[in-house]
Design a protein around this motif. Structure first.
Motif, PDB file in Angstrom:
ATOM      1  N   ALA A   3       4.967  37.427  98.685  1.00 24.76           N
ATOM      2  CA  ALA A   3       4.228  37.069  97.405  1.00 24.76           C
ATOM      3  C   ALA A   3       5.265  37.742  96.326  1.00 24.76           C
ATOM      4  O   ALA A   3       5.368  36.907  95.185  1.00 24.76           O
ATOM      5  N   GLU A   4       5.701  38.586  96.426  1.00 25.50           N
ATOM      6  CA  GLU A   4       6.406  39.308  95.547  1.00 25.50           C
ATOM      7  C   GLU A   4       7.806  38.610  95.378  1.00 25.50           C
ATOM      8  O   GLU A   4       8.546  38.402  94.205  1.00 25.50           O
ATOM      9  N   SER A   7       7.103  35.440  93.571  1.00 25.00           N
ATOM     10  CA  SER A   7       7.025  35.831  92.105  1.00 25.00           C
ATOM     11  C   SER A   7       8.423  35.958  91.310  1.00 25.00           C
ATOM     12  O   SER A   7       8.471  35.290  90.202  1.00 25.00           O
ATOM     13  N   SER A  42       0.648  34.429  84.101  1.00 28.12           N
ATOM     14  CA  SER A  42       1.135  35.605  84.585  1.00 28.12           C
ATOM     15  C   SER A  42       0.633  36.927  84.072  1.00 28.12           C
ATOM     16  O   SER A  42       0.727  37.971  84.695  1.00 28.12           O
ATOM     17  N   ASN A  66      -0.949  32.037  96.273  1.00 21.24           N
ATOM     18  CA  ASN A  66       0.358  31.446  96.548  1.00 21.24           C
ATOM     19  C   ASN A  66       0.385  29.937  96.679  1.00 21.24           C
ATOM     20  O   ASN A  66       1.246  29.322  96.493  1.00 21.24           O
ATOM     21  N   ALA A  69       0.327  28.279  93.354  1.00 22.50           N
ATOM     22  CA  ALA A  69       1.814  28.438  92.768  1.00 22.50           C
ATOM     23  C   ALA A  69       2.619  27.490  93.382  1.00 22.50           C
ATOM     24  O   ALA A  69       3.468  26.926  92.683  1.00 22.50           O
ATOM     25  N   ARG A  95      -0.172  34.666  89.744  1.00 24.91           N
ATOM     26  CA  ARG A  95       0.161  35.974  90.799  1.00 24.91           C
ATOM     27  C   ARG A  95      -0.915  36.957  90.999  1.00 24.91           C
ATOM     28  O   ARG A  95      -1.750  37.198  90.261  1.00 24.91           O
TER      29      ARG A  95
END
Length: 97
Positions: A3-4, A7, A42, A66, A69, A95
């Motif tokens: 996920a990071e 992002s 965000s 996710n 996104a 996020r």
């Protein structure tokens, strides 16, 4: 960790697409709308998702965010409609902290 990475990738893509959006729309105000929708999602999204994660579970929420996104990246890839580009940027900005 995924996920990071996702992002960070989306954040760098937003900056890289600014000049392309300027060419496509021909109006800096429209580019501002796209960028503002991304930044709003965000910045406000994490506060909302922390609480929703406490209620529904963090793992399910992480997968949902996710997925949203990824949908946002997919629908805003072909720049055919300004509204779709703004909506895609909004979804890409989602996020989980």
């Amino acid at each position: 960790m995924l996920a990071e990475i996702f992002s960070a990738f989306e954040s760098s893509m937003i900056v890289a697409r600014l000049s392309a959006w300027q060419r496509i729309t021909g109006d800096p105000v429209m580019v501002g709308w796209i960028l503002s929708s991304y930044l709003l999602a965000s910045s406000a999204g994490p506060a909302l998702f922390v609480r929703l994660g406490d209620i529904f579970g963090h793992e399910q929420l992480l997968l949902l965010v996710n997925l949203l996104a990824a949908i946002g990246s997919t629908i805003s890839a072909p720049p055919e409609n300004f509204t779709v580009m703004v909506l895609g940027a909004l979804f890409r900005g989602l996020r989980v902290p």
